[in-house]
Design an enzyme around this catalytic site. Structure first.
Site, mmCIF file in Angstrom:
data_model
loop_
_atom_site.group_PDB
_atom_site.id
_atom_site.type_symbol
_atom_site.label_atom_id
_atom_site.label_comp_id
_atom_site.label_asym_id
_atom_site.label_seq_id
_atom_site.Cartn_x
_atom_site.Cartn_y
_atom_site.Cartn_z
ATOM 1 N N LEU A 275 41.785 40.215 37.201
ATOM 2 C CA LEU A 275 42.267 38.984 36.807
ATOM 3 C C LEU A 275 42.995 38.115 37.687
ATOM 4 O O LEU A 275 43.133 36.953 37.597
ATOM 5 C CB LEU A 275 42.849 39.359 35.573
ATOM 6 C CG LEU A 275 42.410 39.747 34.299
ATOM 7 C CD1 LEU A 275 43.292 40.320 33.104
ATOM 8 C CD2 LEU A 275 41.100 38.658 33.642
ATOM 9 N N ARG A 276 43.435 38.849 38.792
ATOM 10 C CA ARG A 276 44.075 38.118 39.565
ATOM 11 C C ARG A 276 43.251 36.966 40.355
ATOM 12 O O ARG A 276 43.705 35.916 40.836
ATOM 13 C CB ARG A 276 44.787 38.818 40.860
ATOM 14 C CG ARG A 276 45.562 38.250 41.795
ATOM 15 C CD ARG A 276 46.115 39.147 42.697
ATOM 16 N NE ARG A 276 47.393 40.128 42.224
ATOM 17 C CZ ARG A 276 46.950 41.277 42.034
ATOM 18 N NH1 ARG A 276 46.110 41.933 42.479
ATOM 19 N NH2 ARG A 276 48.106 42.144 41.299
ATOM 20 N N ALA A 277 41.870 37.307 40.278
ATOM 21 C CA ALA A 277 40.990 36.145 40.755
ATOM 22 C C ALA A 277 40.977 35.019 40.111
ATOM 23 O O ALA A 277 40.947 33.864 40.777
ATOM 24 C CB ALA A 277 39.530 36.880 40.994
#
Length: 630
Positions: A275-277
């Site tokens: 989810l960091r993307a």
């Protein structure tokens, strides 16, 4: 300005690289940039040149923690005085050497203060110096695992926590991480790879005009760095002003919900797990808009952010290189931006085209492709070595890095055990506290070695049956996956025809080994003595504990010396390898009801573990290869 630094604005081409670095300057919370590419492609030059165009920051002179104005670190003696005055200064650019000790990176007890009998005082390390600045690591993929762990902790929390030598210190450590790497030396650990917000792939220009311009500028800079930097002063000042304006504009830049949906859509379609993307794409798109002086994010900003954020995060098969299919990205952008009816129609057309393409590709079978070898379990090498290269497979005694197991008296220690040394001095009494040479202690560490895995692959005619060669390649690919996970070096020897060839010299790049294996030609006679002789020569040159993996049916028919028996020569070289204590594994590739059993005899001469390809693929395999590394 540091006139010894090549001007950022003078770098030829490399548009994506320069954009990524500028985005990190606009929004330091992006997490930094990983720069991958071949040697001599301006990776380090661009990273170091960035500092000269960064807007100045406010800091107190002499502050070791780079405290932010108005929010000093509570234990900072410099900033917590009445006369502390912040002034404009350049952004810190701290280089983390590959050979740095953990104490140097995170900080440690101030030994000078301790020896004076004062209170325990913390001496800050490189993470403190890099706060509010840039932490630069050249060849970051070679960084030892214990330092990678330190970076991961600091990057995740934004603070550096130190618990050692009676100290309990936590200080801010927010920095932009810039790393460069050459893929030939191996890849990064997935956890660290994900911490880099952006990634760019750089290559040398193929156009001769551009190449000559690169050389012309570099020669001019080396002839007179100061004069050359002065000639680019106007361009540098323009970039500096652009960055300062973008930093002020960034909080006002908005990204609407439709584009946020687009970001999530792209991440899902490219099978990005982290989810960091999504978060980094959101920030990068806003930074792109701010860099261009706009307060509203456009679809093109999202696309530009995707090219920098997704390549190293999308789900990949083993040995598949990071990258982004530009056609797929264009198609996804079109689908997302088209009206619903057109988008659905386009998706159906695309699905039909993909089905047609898949049907065509299925009709074209690739001869000697690698077959699946199942879940090959880890090979444990039961050796103890004093030679040390950071890895995860073999135990290393007296390692320069690793877990401290004890401290021993040593008048000339290479790694001082501070606590034991001070305790030894304190035993004589507090009234006469003085450290002498007799008090010094050496830290004794136990670490893990990397191994050199030397694959010796039989590619002769006796091995050229398609299914057998597919199985052999599949087995090696599974072992290569294990080698990658254990941070080993790998080398590949192939033998066929009249001789053996070192296809790949020792390297950490298992990707190169995999590429050489897939392109391995087959057929011809079996020069097994040549292969074992070359293996012996290759292993004698290495400084790492080796593991020999031989894949063959043992049917030698080409002698190293005319007139000799090829099989007897093979046994003689196997005995020489055994005498040197080389741990070995023989994978018997012979098939059929009538078997000569040569591979088993060869394993006995090598003192090696013996397996068939079927046994290698068994799920219950837990192989231990024993050897004595001198």
């Amino acid at each position: 300005m540091n006139h010894a630094t090549f001007p950022f604005s003078a770098i030829v081409e490399q548009t994506q690289l320069k954009t990524a670095l500028l985005l990190c300057a606009v929004d330091p919370s992006l997490g930094g940039v990983l720069i991958r590419g071949d040697k001599g492609t301006a990776k380090s030059t661009a990273a170091r040149a960035l500092t000269d165009i960064l807007p100045l920051i406010e800091r107190v002179a002499g502050c070791a923690f780079n405290c932010a104005p108005g929010a000093p670190y509570k234990y900072c003696e410099t900033c917590n005085t009445e006369h502390a005055t912040a002034q404009a200064d350049s952004v810190p650019f701290i280089t983390l050497p590959l050979g740095a000790t953990e104490d140097r990176v995170i900080g440690t007890l101030d030994l000078e203060q301790a020896l004076k009998g004062g209170a325990r005082v913390f001496k800050p390390g490189l993470l403190a110096a890099a706060h509010r600045g840039i932490l630069y690591i050249d060849e970051v993929n070679l960084l030892p695992d214990h330092l990678v762990d330190v970076l991961l902790d600091a990057a995740a929390m934004g603070v550096n926590a130190v618990q050692r030598e009676g100290l309990s210190v936590t200080h801010p450590a927010r920095f932009t991480l810039i790393g460069t790497m050459n893929l030939e030396e191996g890849d990064l650990r997935p956890q660290l790879l994900d911490r880099f917000g952006l990634m760019v792939e750089v290559t040398a220009p193929r156009d001769k005009t551009l190449r000559s311009e690169v050389v012309r500028r570099r020669i001019a800079f080396e002839a007179s760095p100061t004069a050359y930097a002065a000639a680019w002063m106007a361009e540098q000042q323009t970039l500096r002003h652009q960055l300062a304006t973008a930093q002020l504009l960034l909080p006002k830049v908005t990204l609407d919900d439709a584009l946020l949906d687009l970001i999530s859509h792209l991440c899902c379609e490219f099978e990005v797990a982290s989810l960091r993307a999504d978060i980094v794409m959101h920030k990068a798109a806003r930074a792109l808009a701010a860099l261009e002086g706009r307060s509203q994010v456009t679809p093109e900003d999202v696309r530009g952010a995707a090219e920098l954020v997704l390549p190293h995060r999308r789900r990949r098969k083993p040995f598949e290189q990071p990258g982004l299919d530009q056609d797929q990205l264009d198609e996804l952008m079109q689908q997302a931006l088209q009206p619903p009816d057109e988008s659905e129609s386009g998706a159906e057309d695309t699905e039909q085209e993909n089905n047609q393409d898949n049907g065509e590709s299925q009709d074209q079978q690739q001869v000697f492709a690698a077959a699946s070898a199942g879940n090959v379990r880890r090979i444990e090498v039961d050796t103890v070595s004093n030679r040390y290269a950071s890895g995860k497979r073999s135990t290393a005694q007296d390692a320069p890095r690793g877990r401290v197991v004890r401290a021993v008296p040593d008048r000339n220690p290479s790694s001082l055990a501070v606590g034991a040394t001070l305790r030894s001095a304190a035993l004589r009494g507090a009234d006469d506290f003085q450290v002498t040479k007799s008090d010094l202690h050496q830290q004794i560490r136990v670490g893990k070695n990397a191994n050199l895995i030397l694959f010796v692959v039989d590619a002769s005619g006796s091995m050229a049956a398609q299914r057998r060669m597919e199985a052999v390649k599949g087995a090696v690919l599974s072992l290569l996956t294990d080698a990658y996970q254990q941070r080993d070096e790998v080398a590949v020897i192939s033998f066929r025809g009249e001789s053996a060839q070192l296809l790949l010299s020792p390297t950490r790049s298992v990707d190169l080994a995999e590429q050489n294996l897939r392109e391995l030609p087959t057929g011809g006679r079996t020069p097994l003595p040549h292969a074992l002789s070359l293996a012996l020569e290759t292993l004698e040159k290495t400084g790492m504990p080796p593991l020999l993996v031989l894949l063959s049916d043992g049917k030698a028919n080409v002698a190293l010396t005319d007139g000799n028996d090829p099989w007897q020569e093979s046994l003689r070289f196997a005995e020489l390898l055994a005498e040197r204590g080389v741990p070995a594994l023989v994978l018997d590739t012979e098939t059929g009801y009538l078997r000569l059993g040569r591979a088993r005899q060869l394993a006995q001469a090598l003192g090696a573990e013996y397996l068939t390809l079927e046994e290698l693929s068994a799920e219950n395999l837990a192989l231990t290869v024993r050897g004595c590394i001198k």
